[in-house]
Each structure stands twice: as C-alpha cells, then as structure tokens.
Design a protein around this motif. Sequence first.
Motif, PDB file in Angstrom:
ATOM      1  N   TYR A 118       8.294   6.518   4.762  1.00  0.00           N
ATOM      2  CA  TYR A 118       8.560   5.450   5.719  1.00  0.00           C
ATOM      3  C   TYR A 118       8.246   4.097   5.099  1.00  0.00           C
ATOM      4  CZ  TYR A 118       8.753   8.966   9.426  1.00  0.00           C
ATOM      5  OH  TYR A 118       9.092  10.036  10.208  1.00  0.00           O
ATOM      6  N   ARG A 119       9.019   3.096   5.506  1.00  0.00           N
ATOM      7  CA  ARG A 119       8.719   1.718   5.140  1.00  0.00           C
ATOM      8  C   ARG A 119       7.997   1.052   6.307  1.00  0.00           C
ATOM      9  NH1 ARG A 119      14.269   2.330   3.673  1.00  0.00           N
ATOM     10  NH2 ARG A 119      14.566   2.507   1.406  1.00  0.00           N
ATOM     11  N   SER A 120       7.484  -0.143   6.065  1.00  0.00           N
ATOM     12  CA  SER A 120       6.670  -0.818   7.079  1.00  0.00           C
ATOM     13  C   SER A 120       7.469  -1.273   8.291  1.00  0.00           C
ATOM     14  CB  SER A 120       5.963  -2.028   6.457  1.00  0.00           C
ATOM     15  OG  SER A 120       6.904  -2.941   5.928  1.00  0.00           O
ATOM     16  N   ASP A 121       8.802  -1.335   8.188  1.00  0.00           N
ATOM     17  CA  ASP A 121       9.617  -1.765   9.326  1.00  0.00           C
ATOM     18  C   ASP A 121      10.171  -0.599  10.134  1.00  0.00           C
ATOM     19  OD1 ASP A 121      11.398  -0.763   7.503  1.00  0.00           O
ATOM     20  OD2 ASP A 121      12.716  -2.523   7.453  1.00  0.00           O
ATOM     21  N   TYR A 139       1.452  10.408  -1.837  1.00  0.00           N
ATOM     22  CA  TYR A 139       0.976  10.306  -0.450  1.00  0.00           C
ATOM     23  C   TYR A 139       1.923   9.413   0.329  1.00  0.00           C
ATOM     24  CZ  TYR A 139      -2.180   9.711   3.521  1.00  0.00           C
ATOM     25  OH  TYR A 139      -2.727   9.714   4.781  1.00  0.00           O
ATOM     26  N   SER A 140       2.417   9.915   1.438  1.00  0.00           N
ATOM     27  CA  SER A 140       3.327   9.149   2.288  1.00  0.00           C
ATOM     28  C   SER A 140       2.636   8.807   3.598  1.00  0.00           C
ATOM     29  CB  SER A 140       4.602   9.958   2.570  1.00  0.00           C
ATOM     30  OG  SER A 140       5.444   9.275   3.475  1.00  0.00           O
ATOM     31  N   MET A 141       2.542   7.528   3.910  1.00  0.00           N
ATOM     32  CA  MET A 141       1.940   7.114   5.178  1.00  0.00           C
ATOM     33  C   MET A 141       2.834   7.547   6.336  1.00  0.00           C
ATOM     34  SD  MET A 141       0.580   3.284   4.187  1.00  0.00           S
ATOM     35  CE  MET A 141      -0.211   3.017   5.780  1.00  0.00           C
ATOM     36  N   SER A 142       2.228   8.205   7.306  1.00  0.00           N
ATOM     37  CA  SER A 142       3.015   8.739   8.416  1.00  0.00           C
ATOM     38  C   SER A 142       3.401   7.633   9.393  1.00  0.00           C
ATOM     39  CB  SER A 142       2.244   9.833   9.148  1.00  0.00           C
ATOM     40  OG  SER A 142       1.051   9.310   9.712  1.00  0.00           O
ATOM     41  N   TRP A 143       4.494   7.865  10.093  1.00  0.00           N
ATOM     42  CA  TRP A 143       4.987   6.893  11.057  1.00  0.00           C
ATOM     43  C   TRP A 143       4.579   7.304  12.465  1.00  0.00           C
ATOM     44  CZ3 TRP A 143       5.823   2.170  10.242  1.00  0.00           C
ATOM     45  CH2 TRP A 143       6.576   1.369  11.110  1.00  0.00           C
ATOM     46  N   LYS A 144       5.225   6.781  13.459  1.00  0.00           N
ATOM     47  CA  LYS A 144       4.844   7.028  14.845  1.00  0.00           C
ATOM     48  C   LYS A 144       4.953   8.512  15.204  1.00  0.00           C
ATOM     49  CE  LYS A 144       6.581   2.490  16.293  1.00  0.00           C
ATOM     50  NZ  LYS A 144       7.608   1.788  17.092  1.00  0.00           N
ATOM     51  N   ASP A 166      18.802   6.756   2.026  1.00  0.00           N
ATOM     52  CA  ASP A 166      18.256   6.083   3.197  1.00  0.00           C
ATOM     53  C   ASP A 166      18.749   6.755   4.476  1.00  0.00           C
ATOM     54  OD1 ASP A 166      16.985   4.319   1.591  1.00  0.00           O
ATOM     55  OD2 ASP A 166      18.018   2.526   2.297  1.00  0.00           O
ATOM     56  N   LEU A 167      17.869   6.811   5.487  1.00  0.00           N
ATOM     57  CA  LEU A 167      18.266   7.265   6.818  1.00  0.00           C
ATOM     58  C   LEU A 167      18.666   6.041   7.633  1.00  0.00           C
ATOM     59  CD1 LEU A 167      15.457   9.907   7.441  1.00  0.00           C
ATOM     60  CD2 LEU A 167      17.820  10.320   6.741  1.00  0.00           C
ATOM     61  N   PRO A 168      19.725   6.126   8.434  1.00  0.00           N
ATOM     62  CA  PRO A 168      20.279   4.920   9.065  1.00  0.00           C
ATOM     63  C   PRO A 168      19.571   4.439  10.317  1.00  0.00           C
ATOM     64  CG  PRO A 168      21.648   6.815   9.555  1.00  0.00           C
ATOM     65  CD  PRO A 168      20.607   7.296   8.592  1.00  0.00           C
ATOM     66  N   ASP A 169      18.611   5.221  10.857  1.00  0.00           N
ATOM     67  CA  ASP A 169      17.951   4.841  12.111  1.00  0.00           C
ATOM     68  C   ASP A 169      16.472   4.561  11.908  1.00  0.00           C
ATOM     69  OD1 ASP A 169      20.061   5.218  14.268  1.00  0.00           O
ATOM     70  OD2 ASP A 169      20.153   7.176  13.283  1.00  0.00           O
ATOM     71  N   LEU A 217       0.836  -1.199   0.000  1.00  0.00           N
ATOM     72  CA  LEU A 217       0.000   0.000   0.000  1.00  0.00           C
ATOM     73  C   LEU A 217       0.873   1.252   0.000  1.00  0.00           C
ATOM     74  CD1 LEU A 217      -2.773   1.317   0.106  1.00  0.00           C
ATOM     75  CD2 LEU A 217      -2.665   1.171   2.605  1.00  0.00           C
ATOM     76  N   GLN A 218       1.970   1.229   0.752  1.00  0.00           N
ATOM     77  CA  GLN A 218       2.865   2.378   0.762  1.00  0.00           C
ATOM     78  C   GLN A 218       3.414   2.645  -0.635  1.00  0.00           C
ATOM     79  OE1 GLN A 218       5.299   0.833   4.033  1.00  0.00           O
ATOM     80  NE2 GLN A 218       4.946   2.723   5.134  1.00  0.00           N
TER      81      GLN A 218
END
Length: 506
Positions: free
Chosen positions: A203-206, A73-78, A163-166, A64-65
Amino acid sequence: MNPISYSSRDYSAVLSQIDADTDLKQQPARFKISLAAVFDVLSNALNAIANSLFIRTSFSRPQLQDVLSLIDYSMSWKQTASVPMTVNIDPSATASGPYTVLKSNLIFGTVSSISKPQVRFEARDNLTFSMGTSISSVQVFGQTTQAQKNIGTTDGSSWQQFDLPDLDVLEETLTLTIGSDTYTLVDSFINSLVTDTVFRLYYRSDGTSYVILPGVDTQTGKSYGKVPITGTTVYANYAIGGGLDTNVDPNTITEYLGNDLNVTSAINGIASTGGSEEETIDNAKAIAPIALRGVNYFINQSTGIAIAKSITGVLDCFIYNDGLLSVSCVLIPIGGGLPSADLKTQVQTALIERSPLEEITVNMVEPIYISTAVQLNVAVLQGTVLSDITKFINLAVLFRADKYGQYIKTAYISQGLSSAIDLINSTWGSLIGDTFSITDSSQLIRILDNVPTISFSETLQPEDLISAVQGFVTGIDYVKLISPSSPVVVGSSGIVGITGITVNPL
C-alpha cells in the motif's frame, strides 16, 4: 581559510563564527543573520532527509513504506468491520425444501443521512435456509465488491509490478487470476516454491496499492513462486472498504440492497466491530525490526507478539510462559470484547507453525477485563468550573487505566492529534459523556504527551489515577480518589477496563 566550520549545524554556531572573523564581523547585521539562517535551514533539511531514511527516526509514511519494503515488510492498510446479520425471507421459499440466497445478493446498508453516508455490508458466503425456516444469520463485512479488473499483461520477467485501480483494497478479498491459475496473497516470498501461485501486496500512503508477482534469484536460480509465462492477462478480484466508519451501532444496518425477492428484511442485532484505520507509523517501526530479527519465527515473547499482531483483527496481544515448551496467548481483538474462535485459531496456528520444529504448545487464553469503576472528588483552582474540565478528567482516567489507552496513544504518535480525537470520540465517547474537537488541542496534547498507558498483567495503583488527573489536567487543585481505594490486581492474562467514571466537587 574557511571562517565557517563544515561541522557547524545551527544558527547560533554559524553566527558566532561570523563574528569571530575580522572581516565578516564588520558586515551589516542583516547580512550575518541571513547567512546564518541559510546554514540553519539547510542543516535542518539535511537532518530531516537523513532521519527519514532510518526506521527508528523516520517520520514520513511514504518514505517509511519504501524503507520497510527493503526488509520485506508491508505496512497494512485499513481493516473492515464485520457483524452477524439476521435475515428474514418469505416462508413460502422453504415450504418444499431448502432455499439459498447467493452471497452476491446478501448486500445490506445503513440508512444514509446528511452527516453520515451509507455504509455497505456484504456477505462472503451464501446463506442456506433449511426447509420450513424463514430466519437465519450470516456474517457480513463492510465492503463493496468491484467488478473484475484487467490490470495488465505479464512479460515473463521477475518481480513484475501491477497497480490496482481502486483505493482501499481489502487484502483478504484480493486474488489474481493469471491464465488458469489463481494467485493468492502471501506476507513474504521467502518460503514460496517454484510451483506456488502467490503474490505480494503493498500500500501507498494515499490508499493506492500495487501487487508484485514472483521472481527468480539470478545468482542461485531459485524461483520464489511461479513466474507467469509471457503474454498472459492478469485479472484482479477484490472488494474495497474498511476504516473506523464501518464500526456501526446495533440495529442500524436495515436496508436490503440485493436483488433476491424472497428476502423481506434484515438487521444487525449487535454493533459491527473490527474496523480500523491504516497501520500506524509507530506500530510499523516497532514491529518490522522484530519481524526481521526473528526471521518471521516465534522464538521469544516479542517475536510472538509481532506474529500475532500481523494477523488481521488483532489489536493487542500478550504472551507468557506457562510451562516447558508451552505458552499462553491473550488477545484483544479490534473492536474490543472477546476474540472469535476463528481469530484465536489463526493466531494459535501461526505461532505453532513458526515455532522451532513446531513443537511448542500455544494455549489461547481469553482476556480478562477487570471491570473498574472510578470515583473522584476534585477541587478546582479559582476561576475554573468543574463541569468545563470534567471531560478532560475522564479522558486522563481512561488514558491511564483503560485497555484501549495504548491503542489511542499509538495512533496519536504516528497519525497526529486529529486521528487520536476521532478514535477517542468513537472508542470512549459514551464513557466520557462528551466529545472532543481540535479546539481542545492544548489540553489534549498535555494529557496524551504525558500520561502513561496500562498494559496486560499490570496492577493499577490508586496513585496512578491521582497523578494522571492532578498532574496533567489544567485547572485542578487536588484530587481525592474514592474508588478504587486499593490496587487493582489483574493477574497474568488480565487488563483493566474502565466501566464508569464519577466526578464530584470537593
């Protein structure tokens, strides 16, 4: 001649066509069953793949992402919680003038235990004490600032990705330094000019994430943002954190983790609020098409709600007309209660800026929580003990009538039962008086699948509570509702908030 039609999609259809063929019907049963089963499995696999490629039917977060990224559209994370901290310093520090504690030293934490790891909170601004004072307050956020990271070198191309490393990067803290420019995050490149130093975050799902830099439309030559020159190092500055764990109780952030020797103590007098898990699949499927259809402009109620809910800190929103080119907007912030002045200003500004010619008036109206206590007398079926099912009765009432019901239901639909259980326990635990676990799944699913939730401006009828409890809590014979005895009318900006539930035997 092909005995099996290419349009056959299930086990029964294939098996009936095998039996209809003169030669195949003579084959052993295990052969026919195996062949039909293979067709059925392949059909289901193809259906799953097809469904995952459409927004409405998608069930996989990673897929879906990817699909939503095609419509920008970017799904937001926490999201992370925040809270004002009362900070005490040595009085001698301000004896002759003001004293400033740098934000890099305004770091605090909860007391860790075996069951609860420490949650770290940091300020995002310095705190200055005026002369002669030793007590002040500062807003802190559940986060851990990371050292600046070198994430790569530009090559001059369009839409370059790094890519961001964290994990769990907090988007509101993220900036990029590219040469002498500071690049800031935007929701879309659509309105960016060639001089705008902006980037996108996905963001990715992980929990991993990546940034995309500006680019040029090769057909028109239009540049969406400033494309960095070749050979420039890209540095990322950010903090990590977020999630429900950052919502902590009052008086629990008591450890000072900074290095300013003049800080003597600190404490949070109220609970931290605003922490939430990643955006749900259900929410993204609902909001993304709305955002696309409105071209990110406020043109009707649904697009306005989509804009408001895209702003960090907004849990729910309701918009209604109150005059010519004028609307009222009601917000429920993440964590409940009343929205902050800053959050209301952000939503109000976004709605005005995205309205046609910026001529609409947006009146920010405080949500009215209609406090409602519920009292029920319950008759149980033979063999059922009332105390064993009381927590399910309480849940059915809350899910049907409390302001957080839709929030819980959205998480359940998109993230599953375990996430819903965590939210129920953290959100309603004190009202229910008990906790749920996965062993309660059968009864929980029955309630969550069938009981509707309440919304803004919806009148709560006594029959709504009776049907929720009597219809979907196993072990109940009948229910007599004592309170409320008449409809709970909430008005245009109101929503019911359950303050207590009393369950007595009949």
